[in-house]
Design an enzyme around this catalytic site. Structure first.
Site, PDB file in Angstrom:
ATOM      1  N   GLU A  10       5.503  71.203 -50.542  1.00  0.00           N
ATOM      2  CA  GLU A  10       5.146  72.580 -50.913  1.00  0.00           C
ATOM      3  C   GLU A  10       4.293  72.661 -52.172  1.00  0.00           C
ATOM      4  O   GLU A  10       4.510  73.518 -53.029  1.00  0.00           O
ATOM      5  CB  GLU A  10       6.424  73.415 -51.061  1.00  0.00           C
ATOM      6  CG  GLU A  10       7.181  73.521 -49.749  1.00  0.00           C
ATOM      7  CD  GLU A  10       8.466  74.319 -49.849  1.00  0.00           C
ATOM      8  OE1 GLU A  10       8.719  75.108 -48.934  1.00  0.00           O
ATOM      9  OE2 GLU A  10       9.194  74.149 -50.841  1.00  0.00           O
TER      10      GLU A  10
HETATM   11  N1  IFG Z   1      12.060  73.929 -48.384  1.00  0.00           N
HETATM   12  C1  IFG Z   1      11.940  73.317 -49.712  1.00  0.00           C
HETATM   13  C2  IFG Z   1      13.208  73.152 -50.505  1.00  0.00           C
HETATM   14  C3  IFG Z   1      14.207  74.289 -50.267  1.00  0.00           C
HETATM   15  C4  IFG Z   1      14.422  74.449 -48.775  1.00  0.00           C
HETATM   16  C5  IFG Z   1      15.550  75.414 -48.499  1.00  0.00           C
HETATM   17  C6  IFG Z   1      11.904  71.117 -48.631  1.00  0.00           C
HETATM   18  C7  IFG Z   1      11.382  69.718 -48.606  1.00  0.00           C
HETATM   19  C8  IFG Z   1      13.131  74.879 -48.150  1.00  0.00           C
HETATM   20  N2  IFG Z   1      11.351  71.957 -49.533  1.00  0.00           N
HETATM   21  O1  IFG Z   1      12.784  71.455 -47.852  1.00  0.00           O
HETATM   22  O2  IFG Z   1      12.896  73.093 -51.898  1.00  0.00           O
HETATM   23  O3  IFG Z   1      13.759  75.478 -50.859  1.00  0.00           O
HETATM   24  O4  IFG Z   1      15.937  75.382 -47.143  1.00  0.00           O
END
Ligand code: IFG
Length: 547
Positions: A359
């Site tokens: 992200e």
């Molecule tokens: N995606 C984000 C996390 C967390 C997650 C919550 C990943 C690799 C959603 N990144 O999962 O930081 O916010 O379900």
């Protein structure tokens, strides 16, 4: 392994009297109802009925090979635990496994269960010949009228055999007060070894901070299912949770809050070392994660010079993602990364160091690639192997491991990298993310990857999950991440983790031929009373015919 605490009973929330009352009623009811005659010690009294021991193949994760047969063994007041003699590290670790087993059995059976190397009906034996048969994590368990023998090539295998023995005993063996017997272990032989090498659970201690004691409780629960890796997500926008000597503000300031604005917290290096040692005493290796270049607001808030504009943003207590980025063009960024990775590597006996990479929506793609190339080189410089979220496959270093967190298994970049030699750890979000709600009414968790009921979480095969012809040999293992935007207590972790963490453990350990929802669901039923005895407030999914 030396010096770790003897197994202390998992910290249990005080049982409410009401719950205790219900438990007693159920026990009496079950006692009288079970076989018609009263079970031993129940209110109705009656002759001591030897309850049928759990079947050898009732264990989770399902063992690789099971051959029932012969008489059960009964653990009694006369039983002793035999461990190997000798001064080697392996013998000492094996003895620790014996003490750990005694720590589980003594409170609930009320027996002395002395541990020694002279004699004993329950024996943990190191046997080099088993390495060829079941590797260093596998074991052989044979049980009969005269006793139980757990043999393994290494202490980890003995420890895993001990977890199986625990599950072959009645669920009340997990209690921290004396319970009625008999303590029977079904007769026969189990020959067991893991399918995948990397069997991991992740705990996000950044969104909400969890103390050393809270993490230890989760480690103890994961150990029952033969997990061998604990991934700690130590840093994120909302908090920096590990003291770094060369950049003290990271923890002192960057760790001073959390989602919702609470006091946050952080581990001193000694506290972190204590966690690493405790995990090791349960044969789990800690994989620390410092997420970068995104998910870095806590670092950017702590040091203005890390920001491209030289201005430190405020601490962040919300739950958005993708808004932060280290300043890729600035050289100070790489001094920061080098210092952090160096200090973290020194605290990491394990092979892997996770640098996140997910992200990075505020990092231009070309800068992301350039940054991750330099960051991966720094990790290698300090002798560690990179793990990164699967976005790292944009430019994976030689030997880097990509952790898949998509929902389709179809991302071409990941498929290509896997087929070109990048090992994958599979944590598909719509299967293994333990922070996903079970259903629309689940009070905790998120739902961006959909609702994940117990069957949805279990009913897939890591060996064939990825599309595009990715072979099983490209899969290093499985991980069940617990993100903590909405979670801050062990009770909340446990509600989201159980039953689903048990299923993820089976997918990482058991042969493909032993997987299957119908059989697993029936084996899950017996875990319910065990979790109750352990004080685990699990989710009673309607998909499972709990007792
Ligand atoms: N995606 C984000 C996390 C967390 C997650 C919550 C990943 C690799 C959603 N990144 O999962 O930081 O916010 O379900």
């Amino acid at each position: 392994m030396r010096g770790h605490r003897l197994r202390t009973p998992p910290h249990r929330p005080p049982r409410s009297l009401a719950r205790l009352g219900v438990a007693l009623l159920l026990t009496v009811a079950a006692g009288v109802g079970a076989g018609g005659a009263a079970a031993p010690g129940t209110a109705a009294g009656g002759a001591r009925q030897a309850a049928a021991p759990a079947a050898l193949d009732s264990v989770i994760p399902a063992p690789a090979a099971v051959a029932p047969g012969g008489s059960p063994y009964e653990i009694t007041a006369d039983t002793a635990i035999r461990v190997p003699p000798g001064s080697s590290a392996a013998a000492a670790s094996a003895r620790d496994a014996g003490e750990y087993l005694a720590g589980v059995l003594r409170p609930s059976t009320g027996f002395d269960l002395p541990v020694g190397s002279e004699s004993g009906e329950v024996e943990l034996r190191l046997s080099a010949r088993l390495k060829k048969a079941v590797g260093t994590e596998g074991y052989e368990l044979t049980s009969g009228a005269d006793g139980v023998l757990i043999s393994a090539a290494a202490p980890a295998g003995l420890f895993h055999g001990v977890q199986t023995l625990r599950q072959l005993l009645p669920p009340t063996v997990e209690a921290d007060t004396a319970q009625d017997g008999p303590w029977l272990v079904a007769g026969g032989r189990i020959t067991d070894e893991p399918r995948f090498a990397y069997r991991s659970a992740m705990l996000d201690v950044a969104r909400h901070f969890f103390t050393v004691e809270q993490v230890k409780r989760y480690i103890d629960q994961l150990a029952l299912y033969k997990y061998n890796t604990l991934h700690l997500h130590l840093t994120d926008d909302q908090g920096w949770r590990l003291a770094i000597d060369s950049w003290p503000n990271l923890a002192e300031y960057g760790g001073s809050t959390q989602v919702g604005g609470g006091p946050g917290g952080y581990y001193t290096k000694d506290q972190y070392r204590e966690l690493v040692a405790y995990a090791a005493s349960r044969h789990m290796t800690v994989v620390p994660e410092v997420d970068m270049p995104g998910h870095t607001n806590s670092a950017l808030a702590s040091y203005a010079e890390l920001n491209c504009d030289g201005v430190a943003p405020p601490l962040y207590t919300g739950t958005s993602v993708g808004f932060s980025s280290l300043c890729v063009p600035k050289e100070v960024t790489y001094d920061f990364v080098d210092d952090v990775v160096r200090e973290l590597a020194e605290l990491t006996p394990g092979r892997y160091l996770h640098i996140g990479g997910d992200e990075a929506h505020s990092t231009p793609h070309d800068e992301y690639v350039a940054f991750m190339e330099r960051a991966q080189k720094i990790v290698a410089k300090y002798g560690k192997t990179v793990v990164g979220w699967h976005q790292i496959t944009a430019n994976p270093a030689e030997g880097a491991v990509a952790q898949y967190w998509g929902t389709t298994g179809g991302e071409q970049e990941v498929i290509d990298a896997a087929k070109a030699g990048t090992p994958l750890v599979l944590s598909p979000a719509n299967r293994t993310y333990l922070d996903m709600k079970y259903h629309a009414q689940t009070p905790l968790g998120l739902s961006w990857a959909g609702y994940v009921e117990v069957r949805q979480s279990y009913d897939w095969d890591p060996g064939t999950y990825m599309r595009g012809g990715v072979p099983e040999s490209a899969v290093l293992g499985v991980e069940a991440p617990m993100w903590s935007e909405t979670l801050s207590t062990n009770d909340q972790i446990e509600f989201m983790a159980f039953p689903r963490a048990a299923g993820a453990a089976e997918l990482g350990w058991s042969p493909a031929a032993k997987l299957g929802w119908d059989g697993y669901r029936d084996r899950l039923v017996a875990q319910g009373p065990r979790w109750e005895a352990m004080g685990i407030d699990f989710y009673r999914s309607a998909q499972v015919p709990w007792e």
